[in-house]
Write an enzyme that holds these catalytic residues in place. Structure first.
Site, PDB file in Angstrom:
ATOM      1  CE  LYS A  32      11.330  19.029  -6.450  1.00  0.00           C
ATOM      2  NZ  LYS A  32      11.492  20.244  -7.093  1.00  0.00           N
ATOM      3  CG  ASN A  33       8.198  19.915  -9.195  1.00  0.00           C
ATOM      4  OD1 ASN A  33       8.999  20.317  -8.178  1.00  0.00           O
ATOM      5  ND2 ASN A  33       8.298  18.929 -10.164  1.00  0.00           N
TER       6      ASN A  33
ATOM      7  CB  CYS B  42      21.367  23.166 -12.841  1.00  0.00           C
ATOM      8  SG  CYS B  42      20.073  22.444 -13.495  1.00  0.00           S
TER       9      CYS B  42
ATOM     10  NE  ARG C 186      16.092  22.891 -14.983  1.00  0.00           N
ATOM     11  CZ  ARG C 186      15.296  22.592 -13.949  1.00  0.00           C
ATOM     12  NH1 ARG C 186      16.158  21.896 -12.864  1.00  0.00           N
ATOM     13  NH2 ARG C 186      14.342  22.449 -13.900  1.00  0.00           N
TER      14      ARG C 186
ATOM     15  CG  ASP D  12      11.083  15.577 -12.469  1.00  0.00           C
ATOM     16  OD1 ASP D  12      11.923  16.271 -13.188  1.00  0.00           O
ATOM     17  OD2 ASP D  12      10.190  16.784 -11.993  1.00  0.00           O
TER      18      ASP D  12
HETATM   19  C1  UD1 Z   1       9.716  21.843 -13.821  1.00  0.00           C
HETATM   20  C2  UD1 Z   1      10.056  21.067 -12.513  1.00  0.00           C
HETATM   21  C3  UD1 Z   1      11.108  20.040 -12.834  1.00  0.00           C
HETATM   22  C4  UD1 Z   1      10.440  19.237 -14.089  1.00  0.00           C
HETATM   23  C5  UD1 Z   1      10.232  19.940 -15.447  1.00  0.00           C
HETATM   24  C6  UD1 Z   1       9.801  19.321 -16.538  1.00  0.00           C
HETATM   25  C7  UD1 Z   1       9.288  22.801 -10.864  1.00  0.00           C
HETATM   26  C8  UD1 Z   1       9.809  23.206  -9.609  1.00  0.00           C
HETATM   27  N1  UD1 Z   1      10.352  21.867 -11.463  1.00  0.00           N
HETATM   28  O1  UD1 Z   1      10.770  22.433 -14.104  1.00  0.00           O
HETATM   29  O2  UD1 Z   1      11.052  19.013 -12.053  1.00  0.00           O
HETATM   30  O3  UD1 Z   1      11.829  18.560 -14.539  1.00  0.00           O
HETATM   31  O4  UD1 Z   1       9.496  20.953 -14.948  1.00  0.00           O
HETATM   32  O5  UD1 Z   1       8.836  18.565 -16.332  1.00  0.00           O
HETATM   33  O6  UD1 Z   1       8.253  22.396 -10.986  1.00  0.00           O
HETATM   34  N2  UD1 Z   1      13.359  25.966 -21.241  1.00  0.00           N
HETATM   35  C9  UD1 Z   1      13.770  26.798 -22.088  1.00  0.00           C
HETATM   36  N3  UD1 Z   1      13.529  28.194 -21.865  1.00  0.00           N
HETATM   37  C10 UD1 Z   1      12.817  28.351 -20.747  1.00  0.00           C
HETATM   38  C11 UD1 Z   1      12.231  27.431 -20.048  1.00  0.00           C
HETATM   39  C12 UD1 Z   1      12.503  26.092 -20.206  1.00  0.00           C
HETATM   40  O7  UD1 Z   1      14.313  26.642 -22.996  1.00  0.00           O
HETATM   41  O8  UD1 Z   1      12.645  29.681 -20.597  1.00  0.00           O
HETATM   42  C13 UD1 Z   1      13.479  24.363 -21.673  1.00  0.00           C
HETATM   43  C14 UD1 Z   1      14.391  23.633 -20.437  1.00  0.00           C
HETATM   44  O9  UD1 Z   1      15.733  23.918 -20.622  1.00  0.00           O
HETATM   45  C15 UD1 Z   1      13.967  22.375 -20.523  1.00  0.00           C
HETATM   46  C16 UD1 Z   1      12.518  22.536 -21.059  1.00  0.00           C
HETATM   47  O10 UD1 Z   1      12.391  23.742 -21.484  1.00  0.00           O
HETATM   48  O11 UD1 Z   1      14.657  21.814 -21.655  1.00  0.00           O
HETATM   49  C17 UD1 Z   1      11.426  22.108 -19.808  1.00  0.00           C
HETATM   50  O12 UD1 Z   1      11.539  23.003 -19.026  1.00  0.00           O
HETATM   51  P1  UD1 Z   1      10.531  23.431 -17.906  1.00  0.00           P
HETATM   52  O13 UD1 Z   1       9.186  22.919 -18.440  1.00  0.00           O
HETATM   53  O14 UD1 Z   1      10.538  25.087 -18.057  1.00  0.00           O
HETATM   54  O15 UD1 Z   1      10.948  22.982 -16.550  1.00  0.00           O
HETATM   55  P2  UD1 Z   1      10.979  23.685 -15.142  1.00  0.00           P
HETATM   56  O16 UD1 Z   1       9.942  24.493 -14.962  1.00  0.00           O
HETATM   57  O17 UD1 Z   1      12.525  24.315 -14.885  1.00  0.00           O
END
Ligand code: UD1
Length: 418
Positions: free
Chosen positions: A22-23, A116, A121, A304
């Site tokens: 999926k990811n 969410c 996030r 995850d």
């Molecule tokens: C992706 C995955 C998700 C997984 C996560 C961490 C997909 C579609 N989803 O989510 O399943 O749980 O990686 O492995 O691939 N953060 C910030 N600012 C930002 C972006 C992120 O503070 O602009 C923080 C988030 O709140 C979180 C952390 O960084 O605490 C990790 O997030 P991130 O690695 O960005 O996860 P996703 O890409 O949303």
């Protein structure tokens, strides 16, 4: 609304094939906007989240043809650059489409994804990175408009190795001018898959899998065919379901090197494993042992898998500690497991789990994708029947869940809710 009904107490036995990731699929589907042509994707999971991405692409002007796990996307007629708010809200990860649309068309409008069930996030890292690339951002009542004349590739140092921000920078930079170097980039296997896909399309990217990514802009990208990598979280999930139920299962069509920390913890919990390059055979003890787990960005233990491990460890012998270090609040599902008899105390980032044999079926509500899957695992070990509501969360990420579990001997069926 359909619910899952699961009669617990059956050891899982047999073989299960792992679907495409999926990811990895979501950013790759987004990336198909970049070539302004044809992308043929294979091994794409048929799940709610990929369907949502197709819907958004169609709104932008793409045509999407699906047959089983093959998808052909034609992005030559894209004429809209706005991600509809309702679709954006439904799937937070649609934010990665922004990078692809801006990268190709130098403009994009999308809305704030908002909070969410696993934390606030934010997308600040995405937006800061866009600004570094010369994109002008204006925010208006929750709408974010991005515009630029050209993408000016540059050095970007991420404060945190965010998976989504790393992907968005890759997507925005591949048609930019000059070279982008991302430091503290995410190292997840899905980033490597995105790099491989983009390079197959004609991009010049190197370094995926390390914390430094180098993207040298090219003028044009071409048509492409690509096979999506297997879903490492789905693989880990079935192994945990086998371990929790004291079962004996073989998981096929995965990349075992992607799930090393999961396999290490399953061994520590007392499971015996036969590990090949693309399969794992697991024989679980009658009752697994407690283990401690700390989630970390890749190559650490994946966040995850946190809820899935928590569910598995509720029936272990002894006390386990699980520490969540990636998301600020990812324990909403715990209260539902407690309703089933699980003994879990949350203290800050840590879940303290006292293993018990007395898990019983009841009515529970899925809170999010992985939290919902934790309830499925709990239901598989519970006495009597569990009814899980809000299963749309679970179906966002698991292809043919019911059929795959039935194939392993579980008693699971769909029932219309009251
Ligand atoms: C992706 C995955 C998700 C997984 C996560 C961490 C997909 C579609 N989803 O989510 O399943 O749980 O990686 O492995 O691939 N953060 C910030 N600012 C930002 C972006 C992120 O503070 O602009 C923080 C988030 O709140 C979180 C952390 O960084 O605490 C990790 O997030 P991130 O690695 O960005 O996860 P996703 O890409 O949303």
């Amino acid at each position: 609304m359909l619910n899952f009904c699961i009669e617990g107490g059956k050891k899982l036995e047999g073989e299960v094939h792992i679907s495409g990731s999926k990811n990895a699929s979501l950013p790759i589907i987004a990336a198909t906007v970049l070539n302004g042509g044809i992308s043929k994707l294979y091994n794409v999971p048929k799940i709610h989240d990929t369907e949502m991405m197709y819907k958004i692409l169609e709104k932008l002007g793409c045509t999407v043809k699906k047959s089983k796990n093959k998808v052909i996307i034609d992005s030559s007629k894209v004429h809209k650059y706005e991600i509809p708010e309702n679709l954006m809200r439904e799937m937070r990860s649609s934010v990665i489409l922004a990078g692809a649309i801006i990268g190709k068309h130098h403009q994009a409008v999308f809305s704030y994804p908002g909070g969410c069930d696993i934390g606030t996030r934010p997308i600040d890292l995405h937006l800061k990175s866009f600004e570094r690339l010369g994109i002008i951002i204006s925010k208006n009542y929750g709408n974010i408009s991005c515009k630029c004349d050209t993408i000016k590739n540059t050095k970007i140092d991420l404060d945190f190795p965010s998976v989504g921000a790393t992907e968005n920078i890759m997507l925005a930079s591949c048609l930019g001018i000059g070279t982008t170097v991302i430091s503290n980039a995410a190292r997840e296997p899905e980033i490597v898959d995105l790099q491989n896909f983009l390079n197959r399309m004609g991009a010049k990217i190197s370094g995926a899998g390390t914390n430094t990514l180098i993207i040298t802009g090219v003028q044009q990208l071409k048509d492409v065919s690509y096979n999506i990598m297997p879903d490492r979280i789905e693989a880990g999930t079935y192994l945990c379901a086998g371990a929790a139920t004291g079962g004996r299962i073989k998981v096929l069509d995965l990349e075992t090197e992607h799930i090393t920390p999961i396999l290490n913890k399953l061994e520590e919990a007392g499971c015996s494993l036969n590990i090949g390059k693309d399969f794992v055979e697991l024989v679980a003890p009658k009752r697994i042992k407690a283990v401690n787990v700390k989630t970390m960005p890749y190559p650490g233990f994946p966040t995850d898998m946190q809820s899935i491990f928590v569910a598995m460890l509720t029936v272990a012998k002894g006390t386990s500690l699980v520490e969540e270090n990636v998301f600020e609040s990812r324990y909403k599902f715990v209260q539902e497991l407690e309703r089933m008899g699980a003994k879990i105390t949350i203290s800050g980032r840590t879940a303290i789990i006292d293993g018990t044999r007395r898990i019983h079926g009841t009515k529970v509500k899925a809170t999010d994708l992985r939290g919902g899957m934790a309830m499925v695992i709990e239901a598989l070990v519970a006495k009597k029947e569990t009814r899980i509501e809000n299963i749309h969360y679970i179906l966002r990420g698991y292809e043919n869940l019911e059929q795959k579990l039935t194939g392993l001997g579980a008693k699971i069926y769909l029932k219309e809710g009251e």
